[in-house]
Design a protein around this motif. Structure first.
Motif, PDB file in Angstrom:
ATOM      1  N   PRO A   1       0.819  -1.229   0.000  1.00  0.00           N
ATOM      2  CA  PRO A   1       0.000   0.000   0.000  1.00  0.00           C
ATOM      3  C   PRO A   1       0.842   1.264   0.000  1.00  0.00           C
ATOM      4  O   PRO A   1       0.459   2.265  -0.611  1.00  0.00           O
TER       5      PRO A   1
ATOM      6  N   VAL B   1       0.473   4.196  -2.827  1.00  0.00           N
ATOM      7  CA  VAL B   1       0.193   5.599  -2.503  1.00  0.00           C
ATOM      8  C   VAL B   1       1.299   6.509  -3.015  1.00  0.00           C
ATOM      9  O   VAL B   1       1.037   7.578  -3.587  1.00  0.00           O
TER      10      VAL B   1
ATOM     11  N   ALA C   1       1.004   6.840  -6.746  1.00  0.00           N
ATOM     12  CA  ALA C   1      -0.153   7.652  -7.119  1.00  0.00           C
ATOM     13  C   ALA C   1       0.124   9.135  -6.925  1.00  0.00           C
ATOM     14  O   ALA C   1      -0.258   9.959  -7.755  1.00  0.00           O
ATOM     15  N   TYR C   2       0.778   9.501  -5.842  1.00  0.00           N
ATOM     16  CA  TYR C   2       1.070  10.914  -5.605  1.00  0.00           C
ATOM     17  C   TYR C   2       2.154  11.441  -6.535  1.00  0.00           C
ATOM     18  O   TYR C   2       2.104  12.588  -6.956  1.00  0.00           O
TER      19      TYR C   2
ATOM     20  N   ILE D   1      -6.666   7.538  -7.429  1.00  0.00           N
ATOM     21  CA  ILE D   1      -6.800   6.158  -6.970  1.00  0.00           C
ATOM     22  C   ILE D   1      -8.273   5.882  -6.688  1.00  0.00           C
ATOM     23  O   ILE D   1      -8.943   6.664  -6.020  1.00  0.00           O
ATOM     24  N   SER D   2      -8.744   4.759  -7.202  1.00  0.00           N
ATOM     25  CA  SER D   2     -10.134   4.388  -6.964  1.00  0.00           C
ATOM     26  C   SER D   2     -10.296   3.925  -5.520  1.00  0.00           C
ATOM     27  O   SER D   2      -9.338   3.484  -4.882  1.00  0.00           O
ATOM     28  N   PRO D   3     -11.501   4.011  -4.993  1.00  0.00           N
ATOM     29  CA  PRO D   3     -11.727   3.570  -3.607  1.00  0.00           C
ATOM     30  C   PRO D   3     -11.426   2.082  -3.398  1.00  0.00           C
ATOM     31  O   PRO D   3     -11.034   1.677  -2.319  1.00  0.00           O
TER      32      PRO D   3
ATOM     33  N   MET E   1      -7.776   1.742  -2.694  1.00  0.00           N
ATOM     34  CA  MET E   1      -7.479   2.224  -1.345  1.00  0.00           C
ATOM     35  C   MET E   1      -7.954   1.213  -0.289  1.00  0.00           C
ATOM     36  O   MET E   1      -7.272   0.981   0.707  1.00  0.00           O
TER      37      MET E   1
ATOM     38  N   GLY F   1      -5.548  -1.521  -0.238  1.00  0.00           N
ATOM     39  CA  GLY F   1      -4.371  -1.090   0.509  1.00  0.00           C
ATOM     40  C   GLY F   1      -4.590  -1.145   2.004  1.00  0.00           C
ATOM     41  O   GLY F   1      -3.705  -1.563   2.758  1.00  0.00           O
ATOM     42  N   ASP F   2      -5.774  -0.750   2.446  1.00  0.00           N
ATOM     43  CA  ASP F   2      -6.082  -0.814   3.878  1.00  0.00           C
ATOM     44  C   ASP F   2      -6.123  -2.258   4.368  1.00  0.00           C
ATOM     45  O   ASP F   2      -5.634  -2.574   5.453  1.00  0.00           O
TER      46      ASP F   2
END
Length: 152
Positions: free
Chosen positions: A46, A50, A53-54, A60-62, A65, A68-69
């Motif tokens: 994850p 991230v 992506a930044y 990033i699609s939910p 994410m 990743g969580d």
């Protein structure tokens, strides 16, 4: 003096640099890989997503994410999954136990019924002849000996 300086910069310094690179890139990397586990690698995924992506300004699609969580908190997720599996297993085992108990009880009642139906071991109550019933019973009117068991 020039020979000493030449020797230092052409032999000693490159050798020290080679030793330092060997220490960092081989010995320390091998020690890091020995300590690295699959859980640590999964926990880094994850972070990489991230950061990528930044850096690239990618939205990033939910779902990603959430993935990743889940990967970041894989310990808690695995405990919840195991608890749900154990609860289902306990439910199935309880149903199997109940079924086995019912089958055992039915077999016990059947054994008692079969012992009752044996005419050889009856005790005689009187010395006289047996009395005949006033009317004969039909088979359909008899009460089942084993409750819960259908006779055909």
């Amino acid at each position: 003096m020039w020979k000493q300086m030449w020797r230092t910069w052409t032999i000693d310094k490159p050798a020290a640099l080679g030793e330092w690179l060997w220490q960092i890139l081989v010995v320390e990397l091998a020690a890091l890989l020995d300590r690295l586990t699959l859980r640590k690698v999964v926990a880094l995924i994850p972070v990489v997503i991230v950061i990528a992506a930044y850096l690239h300004r990618i939205p990033i699609s939910p779902e990603v994410m959430l993935l990743g969580d889940v990967l970041a908190y894989i310990d808690i997720f695995s405990v919840i999954l195991l608890l749900s599996l154990f609860s289902r297993a306990a439910t199935v085992l309880a149903a199997v136990k109940q079924t086995v108990d019912q089958i055992g009880a039915a077999l016990h009642r059947l054994a008692i019924a079969l012992r009752r139906g044996d005419g050889r071991h009856r005790r005689t109550t009187g010395g006289g002849p047996r009395k005949q019933p006033a009317r004969e019973k039909n088979e359909d009117e008899d009460v089942a000996i084993v409750p819960g068991l259908a006779w055909v």
